[in-house]
Scaffold this motif. Structure first.
Motif, short mmCIF file in Angstrom:
data_model
loop_
_atom_site.label_atom_id
_atom_site.label_comp_id
_atom_site.label_asym_id
_atom_site.label_seq_id
_atom_site.Cartn_x
_atom_site.Cartn_y
_atom_site.Cartn_z
N VAL A 55 0.83 -1.20 0.00
CA VAL A 55 0.00 0.00 0.00
C VAL A 55 0.87 1.25 0.00
O VAL A 55 0.66 2.19 -0.78
CB VAL A 55 -0.95 0.00 1.21
N ASP A 56 1.88 1.27 0.87
CA ASP A 56 2.72 2.46 0.97
C ASP A 56 3.66 2.58 -0.23
O ASP A 56 3.98 3.69 -0.66
CB ASP A 56 3.53 2.45 2.27
N GLU A 57 4.10 1.47 -0.79
CA GLU A 57 4.91 1.53 -2.01
C GLU A 57 4.14 2.23 -3.12
O GLU A 57 4.67 3.10 -3.81
CB GLU A 57 5.30 0.12 -2.46
N ASN A 87 -6.54 -1.71 8.90
CA ASN A 87 -5.91 -3.01 9.12
C ASN A 87 -6.41 -3.96 8.03
O ASN A 87 -7.62 -4.17 7.88
CB ASN A 87 -6.26 -3.57 10.51
N TYR A 88 -5.46 -4.53 7.27
CA TYR A 88 -5.81 -5.41 6.16
C TYR A 88 -5.58 -6.86 6.57
O TYR A 88 -4.50 -7.23 7.03
CB TYR A 88 -4.96 -5.07 4.94
N THR A 89 -6.61 -7.68 6.40
CA THR A 89 -6.49 -9.08 6.80
C THR A 89 -5.63 -9.89 5.83
O THR A 89 -5.03 -10.88 6.22
CB THR A 89 -7.89 -9.73 6.88
N GLU A 93 -7.43 -7.70 0.32
CA GLU A 93 -8.10 -6.54 0.90
C GLU A 93 -7.28 -5.27 0.67
O GLU A 93 -7.83 -4.20 0.38
CB GLU A 93 -8.33 -6.77 2.40
N ALA A 94 -5.97 -5.39 0.76
CA ALA A 94 -5.10 -4.24 0.50
C ALA A 94 -5.17 -3.83 -0.97
O ALA A 94 -5.21 -2.64 -1.29
CB ALA A 94 -3.66 -4.59 0.88
N TYR A 95 -5.22 -4.82 -1.86
CA TYR A 95 -5.31 -4.53 -3.30
C TYR A 95 -6.59 -3.75 -3.60
O TYR A 95 -6.59 -2.81 -4.41
CB TYR A 95 -5.32 -5.82 -4.11
N ARG A 111 -2.95 2.39 -12.69
CA ARG A 111 -3.71 1.25 -12.19
C ARG A 111 -2.79 0.23 -11.52
O ARG A 111 -1.61 0.14 -11.82
CB ARG A 111 -4.49 0.58 -13.32
N PHE A 112 -3.40 -0.52 -10.63
CA PHE A 112 -2.70 -1.57 -9.89
C PHE A 112 -2.87 -2.90 -10.59
O PHE A 112 -3.93 -3.20 -11.13
CB PHE A 112 -3.25 -1.64 -8.47
#
Length: 442
Positions: A55-57, A87-89, A93-95, A111-112
Motif C-alpha cells: 500500500v505504501d509503495e 488493518n488489512y487481513t 483486501e489491500a489490493y 492502475r494496480f
C-alpha cells in the motif's frame, strides 16, 4: 484460421490493455523500474511484513511520479494516512483499497496489477514468455482445446505439433473443462522444465509429446507480399510495440524490399500500443527526416524524438488505423501523417496521449502510473480526441460482422479499408510512372 486473422482478433481482445514495458523510463510508454521507497523508521516498523508495505509503495510512487501534481484535486497526503490507518487481513483486501484510492486520481491508465496480471503484462510487453510456443483456441462446436498454430522455431514446432491438433490432456489433466487461460497457465513454466501434452490428430490414434519449455520470442509483426493489379505490395500487420517489434519490423521491410515491393500497407488496426521507444525506432525506419513525438512530464521537462536519416525505404506507404489503434500506434501514425510520409486510411484512432511507467512491487504485484503526456509533431493534444485519418473509410455493420466472422478476409479485397489502401497505392504508382520518360516506362 489465417495467421494474420488470428493475430488481428487477439489484438482486438487486447485493445484496452495498455500493456507496455521497457528499461528506459521516459523513452517508453511503460518502463519497468525497481521500486525504492524511503520510509522513516516509525512507519517502516509499523508496516513491515504486512499488506501495508505494498500500500505504501504504491502511495510513494504515485506521490513522486504522477503527472498531475495536483492529484486531480485529491489530498494525496491525507489519502496515505487513511490507507495506512486501516488493518488489512490479507493482500486481496489491500489490493482493493489500492484500486479504490487510485480511482480517485481520475486517470484510467494509472492502475494496480495483481501478481498474475503483472506477470502477464511483463510477458506481453517484453515480447517473450516461458513456454512451448503454441497459440490456442477453443473450438466452439465441441468445446475442445485446439492448436491454432505452433510458433516458428519453438519446441512445439520442432516436435511436430500441427495446426488443428487437439490437446486432450496437459500433464495427464483432461482439458475438456479448461478455459484458454487455465490451459495456458498449465503449459507455461520455468525454462528447462517439461510438460506432457496428449494430442489428438484426425486419422491417428492419440499420442503423447513431452516438450521442454524455453524462452519464446512472440511475433509482433506479420507480413507478406501481395500481387495487386500487377503491383507488388508489401502488407505488414503490426500487433503491438513490444521490445522485439522494431527488429521484426526491420526484417519485414528488408525482406519485402528484396522481393521488389513497389509500395507498402502498414496495418495498425486493433494495435493497443506498447513501448514509446519502439514506436520511435519504427518511425525512423519509414521517415528520413522530421519530428516524431515529444513528451512533457510533471516538471515541464520536454523530450523530443526525431528521424535520424536512416530510413529503410522511401516507397509509397498507406497506414490503416481504427478506433482501437491506441498509444504508440497513434505516435507512429501521427508522425507519418504529419510529415506527409504516408496516407492514413480508416477511422479515427482511440485517443490516448499519455505515457506510463510500470513498477514491480515487493510482493510480485505491479503499478502503472501516468508520468507524462505526449504530442505529435504538430503539438496538438490527441488525448480523448484521437488522430483523424487522411481518408475516412467506415465499415458498415454488415462489413464488420463479415470480417469478424470470416477473419481470413482481413487484408484482402473483401476488406474495404485494405482495398482502399491498395487503390491509393495503385493511383500513386500510376502517376509516378506517367511522370517518367517514355523510354523508362516501356
Amino acid at each position: 484460421m489465417n495467421h494474420f486473422a488470428n493475430r488481428f482478433n487477439l489484438s482486438k481482445k487486447l485493445r484496452f490493455r495498455n500493456c507496455k514495458a521497457s528499461s528506459l523510463r521516459l523513452l517508453a510508454i511503460f518502463a519497468f523500474t525497481s521500486v525504492f521507497t524511503a520510509y522513516n523508521n516509525s512507519i517502516e516498523a509499523a508496516i513491515e511484513d504486512s499488506p501495508k508495505t505494498v500500500v505504501d509503495e504504491v502511495w510513494q510512487i504515485v506521490n513522486n511520479e504522477f503527472v498531475d501534481r495536483g492529484f486531480n484535486r485529491v489530498d494525496w497526503r491525507q489519502q496515505r494516512q487513511e490507507l495506512l490507518r486501516k488493518n488489512y487481513t490479507d493482500n486481496a483486501e489491500a489490493y482493493q483499497a489500492i484500486r479504490h484510492s487510485l480511482k480517485s486520481l481520475g486517470d484510467p491508465y494509472t492502475r494496480f496489477l495483481d501478481p498474475d496480471e503483472f506477470e502477464q503484462l511483463t510477458s506481453q510487453t517484453s515480447g517473450e514468455l516461458s513456454g512451448v510456443g503454441i497459440r490456442l483456441a477453443i473450438d466452439e462446436s465441441n468445446n475442445q482445446l485446439v492448436v491454432v498454430e505452433p510458433l516458428v522455431d519453438s519446441p512445439a514446432a520442432e516436435a511436430g505439433i500441427e495446426s488443428g491438433d487437439r490437446i486432450v490432456k496437459i500433464d495427464n489433466r483432461p482439458t475438456e473443462l479448461m478455459s484458454i487461460e487455465q490451459a495456458s497457465q498449465a503449459i507455461k513454466g520455468e525454462v528447462g522444465t517439461e510438460v506432457n501434452l496428449q494430442i489428438a490428430r484426425q486419422g491417428e490414434p492419440n499420442f503423447d509429446v513431452v516438450l521442454e519449455r524455453a524462452q519464446i520470442e512472440l511475433p509482433s509483426v506479420d507480413y507478406r507480399l501481395d500481387s495487386e493489379n500487377g503491383n507488388k505490395v508489401g502488407y505488414i500487420k503490426l500487433d503491438e510495440f513490444s521490445s522485439h517489434a522494431a527488429e521484426q519490423m526491420q526484417q519485414a521491410i528488408e525482406e519485402l524490399s528484396e522481393k521488389q515491393a513497389s509500395g507498402f500497407v502498414l496495418d495498425l488496426r486493433g494495435n493497443p500500443g506498447g513501448l514509446l521507444f519502439s514506436s520511435v525506432e519504427i518511425a525512423r525506419m519509414w521517415l528520413e527526416k522530421g519530428e516524431i513525438v515529444s513528451t512533457i512530464d510533471r516538471q515541464g521537462g520536454n523530450q523530443e524524438f526525431s528521424a535520424n536519416g536512416k530510413a529503410l525505404t522511401d516507397l509509397p506507404l498507406v497506414v490503416l488505423v481504427d478506433g482501437y489503434s491506441a498509444s504508440a500506434s497513434e505516435i507512429l501514425a501521427g508522425a507519418l501523417k504529419e510529415n506527409q510520409r504516408a496516407t492514413v486510411v480508416g477511422t479515427k484512432t482511440y485517443g490516448k496521449g499519455t505515457v506510463q511507467s510500470v513498477h514491480s512491487l515487493s510482493d510480485g504485484s505491479g503499478l502503472a502510473v501516468t508520468i507524462a503526456r505526449y504530442y505529435p509533431p504538430s503539438g496538438i493534444d490527441i488525448n480523448h480526441k484521437g488522430i483523424a485519418p487522411d481518408i475516412q473509410v467506415d465499415l458498415t455493420m454488415e462489413e464488420q460482422t463479415n470480417l469478424s466472422t470470416n477473419p481470413t478476409l482481413i487484408g484482402t479485397k473483401d476488406d474495404p479499408q485494405y482495398a482502399r489502401a491498395i487503390s491509393i497505392l495503385r493511383d500513386y504508382l500510376f502517376e509516378s510512372s506517367e511522370s517518367l520518360p517514355a523510354a523508362v516506362t516501356k
